[in-house]
Motif scaffolding. Structure first.
Motif, PDB file in Angstrom:
ATOM      1  N   THR A 201     -20.029   3.151  -7.088  1.00  0.00           N
ATOM      2  CA  THR A 201     -21.224   2.379  -7.428  1.00  0.00           C
ATOM      3  C   THR A 201     -21.907   1.846  -6.173  1.00  0.00           C
ATOM      4  O   THR A 201     -23.140   1.772  -6.097  1.00  0.00           O
ATOM      5  CB  THR A 201     -20.849   1.200  -8.353  1.00  0.00           C
ATOM      6  OG1 THR A 201     -20.240   1.728  -9.535  1.00  0.00           O
ATOM      7  CG2 THR A 201     -22.072   0.380  -8.738  1.00  0.00           C
TER       8      THR A 201
ATOM      9  N   LEU B 128     -19.651  -5.246 -11.506  1.00  0.00           N
ATOM     10  CA  LEU B 128     -18.682  -4.582 -12.386  1.00  0.00           C
ATOM     11  C   LEU B 128     -17.619  -5.561 -12.885  1.00  0.00           C
ATOM     12  O   LEU B 128     -17.224  -5.510 -14.052  1.00  0.00           O
ATOM     13  CB  LEU B 128     -18.036  -3.404 -11.651  1.00  0.00           C
ATOM     14  CG  LEU B 128     -18.959  -2.212 -11.422  1.00  0.00           C
ATOM     15  CD1 LEU B 128     -18.329  -1.217 -10.448  1.00  0.00           C
ATOM     16  CD2 LEU B 128     -19.296  -1.521 -12.737  1.00  0.00           C
TER      17      LEU B 128
ATOM     18  N   GLU C  14     -14.304   3.338  -8.746  1.00  0.00           N
ATOM     19  CA  GLU C  14     -15.597   3.160  -9.398  1.00  0.00           C
ATOM     20  C   GLU C  14     -16.470   2.159  -8.634  1.00  0.00           C
ATOM     21  O   GLU C  14     -17.689   2.332  -8.525  1.00  0.00           O
ATOM     22  CB  GLU C  14     -15.408   2.696 -10.836  1.00  0.00           C
ATOM     23  CG  GLU C  14     -16.711   2.582 -11.606  1.00  0.00           C
ATOM     24  CD  GLU C  14     -16.509   2.276 -13.070  1.00  0.00           C
ATOM     25  OE1 GLU C  14     -17.523   2.013 -13.754  1.00  0.00           O
ATOM     26  OE2 GLU C  14     -15.352   2.302 -13.544  1.00  0.00           O
TER      27      GLU C  14
ATOM     28  N   VAL D 148     -11.371  -3.220 -13.122  1.00  0.00           N
ATOM     29  CA  VAL D 148     -12.237  -2.072 -12.855  1.00  0.00           C
ATOM     30  C   VAL D 148     -11.609  -1.239 -11.730  1.00  0.00           C
ATOM     31  O   VAL D 148     -11.177  -1.800 -10.713  1.00  0.00           O
ATOM     32  CB  VAL D 148     -13.644  -2.543 -12.418  1.00  0.00           C
ATOM     33  CG1 VAL D 148     -14.514  -1.356 -12.021  1.00  0.00           C
ATOM     34  CG2 VAL D 148     -14.310  -3.340 -13.525  1.00  0.00           C
TER      35      VAL D 148
END
Length: 200
Positions: A35, A19, A31, A27
């Motif tokens: 992920t 990411l 998240e 980021v």
């Protein structure tokens, strides 16, 4: 560390690596945890701060930059070694927005460059008034170009670097209007301008 804890750590690092590379260092940590297939609590147990996670993801980059510097110093032509080092570091930035953000923030990628600069100056190829702090701003400028053109013209940074290199040649030198900044001053400015959002 228990086997499952090691596994979770590796999953978090892999998710963060991917990411960060695609989108940069801002980021959301939620998240990254999602992920990786773990809870945000698990992420914080492994990496209490964003900086801890960033450091773990990019801990191998110092060795990579050092290897680029070593190769540059073995080149017969000091100017070509100088160009090869800068190009190599910028290629790392262009391939990974996370590392690009990190390089723009702290400028640590150029610390191995002291001898490369001196060698090119001693050969008369690099203008004699260039300092390591000046090179921080070359990296910072290229980082901004990488960030702005990453998804549209991914090679644009090479033109930016080419223009900068021409200005660094001794044959192009004119007296500069102000003295150079110190490394602490340059690093503080880069930190302020490129720091990711505070908090998570």
């Amino acid at each position: 560390m228990r086997k499952d804890a090691v596994h979770n750590r590796e999953r978090l690092l892999e998710a963060a690596r991917r990411l960060f590379a695609d989108r940069g260092l801002d980021v959301p940590l939620e998240e990254i945890a999602r992920t990786a297939g773990v809870s945000i609590g698990t992420l914080y147990n492994r990496f209490p701060t964003r900086e801890d996670l960033v450091e773990a993801v990019f801990e191998d980059r110092a060795a990579t930059v050092a290897a680029i510097a070593e190769r540059a110093l073995t080149m017969d032509d000091p100017w070509e070694g100088f160009v090869a080092f800068l190009t190599g570091v910028c290629e790392l930035q262009a391939a990974d927005l996370g590392y690009n953000d990190l390089a723009a923030r702290d400028g640590k990628g150029i610390e191995p460059m002291v001898r490369i600069i001196e060698r090119a100056q001693e050969a008369g190829a690099l203008r004699g008034d260039v300092t390591l702090a000046d090179m921080s701003f070359v990296i910072w400028g290229v980082a901004a170009t990488v960030r702005a053109t990453y998804g549209t013209v991914p090679g644009a940074w090479r033109r930016h670097l080419g223009l900068a290199l021409d200005g660094l040649r001794s044959t192009a030198a004119h007296e500069l209007p102000v003295p150079p900044m110190s490394i602490p001053q340059a690093r503080a400015l880069m930190n302020d301008a490129s720091r990711p959002p505070a908090g998570r």
